[in-house]
Motif scaffolding. Structure first.
Motif, PDB file in Angstrom:
ATOM      1  N   ALA A 151      99.894 -10.248   2.922  1.00 14.28           N
ATOM      2  CA  ALA A 151      99.333 -10.821   3.867  1.00 14.28           C
ATOM      3  C   ALA A 151      98.841  -9.548   4.916  1.00 14.28           C
ATOM      4  CB  ALA A 151     100.090 -11.682   4.688  1.00 14.28           C
ATOM      5  N   LEU A 152      99.613  -8.598   5.123  1.00 12.87           N
ATOM      6  CA  LEU A 152      99.478  -7.539   5.913  1.00 12.87           C
ATOM      7  C   LEU A 152      98.504  -6.313   5.280  1.00 12.87           C
ATOM      8  CD1 LEU A 152     102.563  -7.130   8.291  1.00 12.87           C
ATOM      9  CD2 LEU A 152     100.270  -8.053   8.560  1.00 12.87           C
ATOM     10  N   LEU A 153      98.546  -6.309   3.871  1.00 14.30           N
ATOM     11  CA  LEU A 153      97.995  -5.214   3.021  1.00 14.30           C
ATOM     12  C   LEU A 153      96.465  -5.143   3.467  1.00 14.30           C
ATOM     13  CD1 LEU A 153      98.534  -3.115   0.923  1.00 14.30           C
ATOM     14  CD2 LEU A 153      97.636  -4.659  -0.716  1.00 14.30           C
ATOM     15  N   PRO A 154      95.698  -6.176   3.806  1.00 16.83           N
ATOM     16  CA  PRO A 154      94.220  -5.777   4.108  1.00 16.83           C
ATOM     17  C   PRO A 154      94.201  -5.096   5.577  1.00 16.83           C
ATOM     18  CG  PRO A 154      94.472  -8.334   3.021  1.00 16.83           C
ATOM     19  CD  PRO A 154      95.920  -7.406   3.371  1.00 16.83           C
ATOM     20  N   VAL A 155      95.062  -5.409   6.205  1.00 11.86           N
ATOM     21  CA  VAL A 155      95.073  -4.603   7.610  1.00 11.86           C
ATOM     22  C   VAL A 155      95.173  -3.198   7.532  1.00 11.86           C
ATOM     23  CG1 VAL A 155      96.135  -4.730   9.920  1.00 11.86           C
ATOM     24  CG2 VAL A 155      95.789  -6.873   8.889  1.00 11.86           C
ATOM     25  N   LEU A 156      96.313  -3.001   6.650  1.00 12.73           N
ATOM     26  CA  LEU A 156      96.570  -1.412   6.337  1.00 12.73           C
ATOM     27  C   LEU A 156      95.289  -0.786   5.626  1.00 12.73           C
ATOM     28  CD1 LEU A 156      98.652   0.689   6.515  1.00 12.73           C
ATOM     29  CD2 LEU A 156      99.406  -0.070   4.259  1.00 12.73           C
TER      30      LEU A 156
ATOM     31  N   PHE B  13     102.211  -2.382  10.118  1.00 18.35           N
ATOM     32  CA  PHE B  13     102.556  -2.781   8.776  1.00 18.35           C
ATOM     33  C   PHE B  13     104.160  -2.833   8.712  1.00 18.35           C
ATOM     34  CE2 PHE B  13     103.428  -2.099   4.206  1.00 18.35           C
ATOM     35  CZ  PHE B  13     102.819  -3.154   3.874  1.00 18.35           C
ATOM     36  N   MET B  14     104.707  -1.473   9.132  1.00 16.20           N
ATOM     37  CA  MET B  14     106.238  -1.274   8.941  1.00 16.20           C
ATOM     38  C   MET B  14     106.665  -2.057   9.886  1.00 16.20           C
ATOM     39  SD  MET B  14     106.309   0.641   6.431  1.00 16.20           S
ATOM     40  CE  MET B  14     108.370   0.677   6.256  1.00 16.20           C
ATOM     41  N   LEU B  15     106.372  -2.209  11.174  1.00 22.04           N
ATOM     42  CA  LEU B  15     107.112  -3.151  12.180  1.00 22.04           C
ATOM     43  C   LEU B  15     107.123  -4.665  11.704  1.00 22.04           C
ATOM     44  CD1 LEU B  15     108.444  -3.309  14.921  1.00 22.04           C
ATOM     45  CD2 LEU B  15     105.929  -3.666  15.915  1.00 22.04           C
ATOM     46  N   ALA B  16     105.891  -5.361  11.247  1.00 18.94           N
ATOM     47  CA  ALA B  16     105.914  -6.680  10.657  1.00 18.94           C
ATOM     48  C   ALA B  16     106.898  -6.866   9.576  1.00 18.94           C
ATOM     49  CB  ALA B  16     104.603  -6.948  10.322  1.00 18.94           C
ATOM     50  N   LEU B  17     106.827  -5.839   8.748  1.00 21.03           N
ATOM     51  CA  LEU B  17     107.929  -5.915   7.473  1.00 21.03           C
ATOM     52  C   LEU B  17     109.623  -5.937   8.076  1.00 21.03           C
ATOM     53  CD1 LEU B  17     106.413  -3.601   4.711  1.00 21.03           C
ATOM     54  CD2 LEU B  17     106.583  -6.233   4.956  1.00 21.03           C
TER      55      LEU B  17
END
Length: 574
Positions: A24-29, A284-288
């Protein structure tokens, strides 16, 4: 808790949720990386434009300086010849920076007046710049050729001098140092860490602010002249990647070359970490991390807790309750309540099954008791009938039958009196059976001493019946033929030897010569009982002169007797 296999560990909730959030967060990254790449490219293009414009601006400033030299020379021309000419020109060079020398040349190339020293040049009148002025050019700008007119690289700006009648009368020349024409490194329009150099048309550096300028590329001069400037990338003499720009400074003879550090991706990332890559990557890392921690605290640890509860249930500890269920999320709390209800249902069903088994055991014990009683009634009837008979053969046959029924009754009594309805401890059974058979004949004959040695073995009733009947036949034969008139010693041995067990019943009587070959009902029954046990029966003469009946059969798959009954014992009856 047992560790999950590698394949199963990849399908856990923690891994699945982390993978879902990562997708889900990959597009943001990716969007952040794409924006960073676009910004990096735009900055590179901007640097190319800035460096190209800086080169063109430097060249324009140099041309403006040289055009200003033309105006200065025309202004000074009327007063450059006369009294104190040298002193006046020297004052001008001191007041106006950038001019190293001002010189008045005569028509033959000789020096008429100068602000400073001028090297002797006999061929000056033949120099191209001088001949161009003699032919009528009003202004000539050229690098200092021939003997130097200054102590450092310079450019000569010369105007034509004429007599009142218009005839050629020499030249007025201003010597401008190249150092004053090159851009200043403190110019805010230049990129950071920029370097400046001047080069001639052959690509040789005239001057430079750093010794790291590399050789100029092919066709650089043509591109600079056609476009006004040219830009390229390349390593300097230390191997560091830089961006270069060149523009014509004095016609096509002198060029200005600018150099700046190339915005490499890593260096650019160090300069622009927050807006380019660091913030998207941090997000990205914070969300993970957050989803991993939340999954661990909200889901995984409660599932692990319920796993431990289920493991206790699997080991039979159904009284354990999930007391921490109140702290669980509602969905997992419902699962815990279902697990507790299942445990209560299992407890209730186990209690019901135990009650049913207890009733079944009670019924089976009652049946065995009744069968034993019925067999005893039959034995009593046969005993009464035996006493009424006068024929010795009939009385012996009736006695043999009664003893066989007594052995069967003893089996049923051992079953309902023992702790297990499906197995009987062989040692006490053989001891009691032998004692009953011997005691029944002691009232009518001489005393018989018994010696028993029985290994511990628990056996099922299906194997116990033929084993007991074999013992009855062997003991009865010994009583009839070995102990009838003299008594003696009856030895009963039972040994377990790995996969085989052996029952051996021996007497110390004096058997006749044909005792081993004689056949009868007892011998036939003993052979039949051995076959029923998938074993074999043997009759042999022992060292005491008597007969030994031996039964060898496979060891039954039964449990060993309790430790309290493992010791061998001897019993004697007189």
């Amino acid at each position: 808790m047992t560790a999950l296999p590698w394949g199963s560990s990849l399908s856990t909730i923690r891994v699945r949720l982390t993978a879902a959030l990562a997708v889900a967060l990959l597009p943001v990254l990716l969007l952040g990386v794409l924006q960073a790449a676009i910004a990096y490219r735009n900055e590179g293009n901007e640097l190319r434009e800035v460096l190209g414009f800086a080169a063109q601006r430097s060249a324009a400033a140099a041309r403006a300086r040289m055009e200003a030299a033309d105006i200065l020379l025309e202004t000074l021309a009327p007063s450059s010849v006369g009294f104190q000419c040298a002193q006046k020109l020297e004052q001008v060079t001191r007041r106006i920076p950038g001019y190293t020398n001002l010189v008045r040349f005569g028509a033959n190339g000789g020096v008429a007046c100068a602000a400073g020293s001028v090297p002797n040049d006999p061929q000056r009148a033949a120099r191209p710049w001088f001949t161009r002025l003699a032919r009528g050019d009003q202004l000539v700008i050229t690098p200092a050729l021939g003997p130097a007119s200054a102590s450092q690289p310079a450019v000569i700006a010369a105007v034509r001098a004429e007599r009142p009648d218009g005839a050629f009368d020499g030249a007025f020349a201003a010597v401008i140092s190249l150092a004053s024409l090159q851009p200043s490194l403190s110019d805010p329009a230049l990129p950071k860490e920029a370097e400046v150099a001047l080069a001639d048309s052959a690509g040789h550096y005239i001057s430079a602010t750093a010794p790291t300028f590399p050789g100029l590329p092919r066709n650089w001069r043509e591109r600079a002249m056609s476009r006004g400037s040219t830009v390229w990338y390349g390593p300097d003499s230390r191997g560091e990647r830089r961006i270069y720009s060149a523009a014509p400074l004095v016609g096509d003879d002198v060029f200005v070359v600018l150099s700046a550090k190339s915005p490499g991706l890593l260096s650019w990332a160090r300069l622009n970490p927050l807006t380019g890559i660091f913030f998207p990557l941090l997000t990205f890392m914070l969300a993970l991390t957050v989803v991993t921690v939340v999954t661990e605290r909200v889901v995984v640890r409660w599932i692990a807790y319920l796993q431990r509860i289920a493991a206790l249930y699997a080991r039979g500890r159904l009284s354990v309750k999930p007391v921490q269920a109140e702290q669980m999320p509602p969905e997992i709390r419902e699962l815990a309540e279902s697990l507790e209800e299942m445990a209560d249902a299992i407890v209730g069903r186990d209690a019901s099954l135990r009650d049913s088994l207890a009733q079944k055991d009670a019924l089976m014990r009652e049946i065995h008791h009744r069968v034993k009683n019925n067999l005893q009634v039959i034995s009593s009837l046969l005993n009464m009938q035996q006493r009424a008979l006068s024929d010795p053969a009939a009385r012996a046959a009736m006695s043999d039958t009664r003893q066989r029924i007594t052995a069967l009754a003893l089996i049923y009594r051992a079953l309902y009196q023992g702790p297990d309805l499906k197995r009987v401890d062989l040692r006490p059974f053989l001891e009691e059976l032998t004692a009953q058979l011997v005691a029944g004949e002691m009232l009518h004959g001489p005393p018989v001493r018994t010696v028993l040695h029985v290994d511990a073995l628990v056996i099922d009733p299906d194997r116990l019946a033929p084993l007991a009947l074999f013992a009855v036949e062997a003991i009865t034969n010994a009583q009839k033929h070995a102990f009838a008139e003299r008594g003696g010693t009856l030895t009963v041995n039972f040994e377990v030897r790995g996969e085989e067990a052996e029952l051996e019943i021996a007497d110390d009587g004096h058997a006749p010569e044909d005792a081993l070959v004689a056949s009868g009902v007892g011998r036939t029954l003993m052979t039949a009982f051995a076959r029923q046990l998938r074993g074999r029966a043997e009759l042999i003469r022992n060292p005491d002169g008597g007969i030994t009946a031996r039964l060898i059969f496979p060891t039954p798959a039964a449990e060993a007797a309790p430790a309290s009954s493992t010791a061998s014992g001897n019993q004697a009856a007189a």
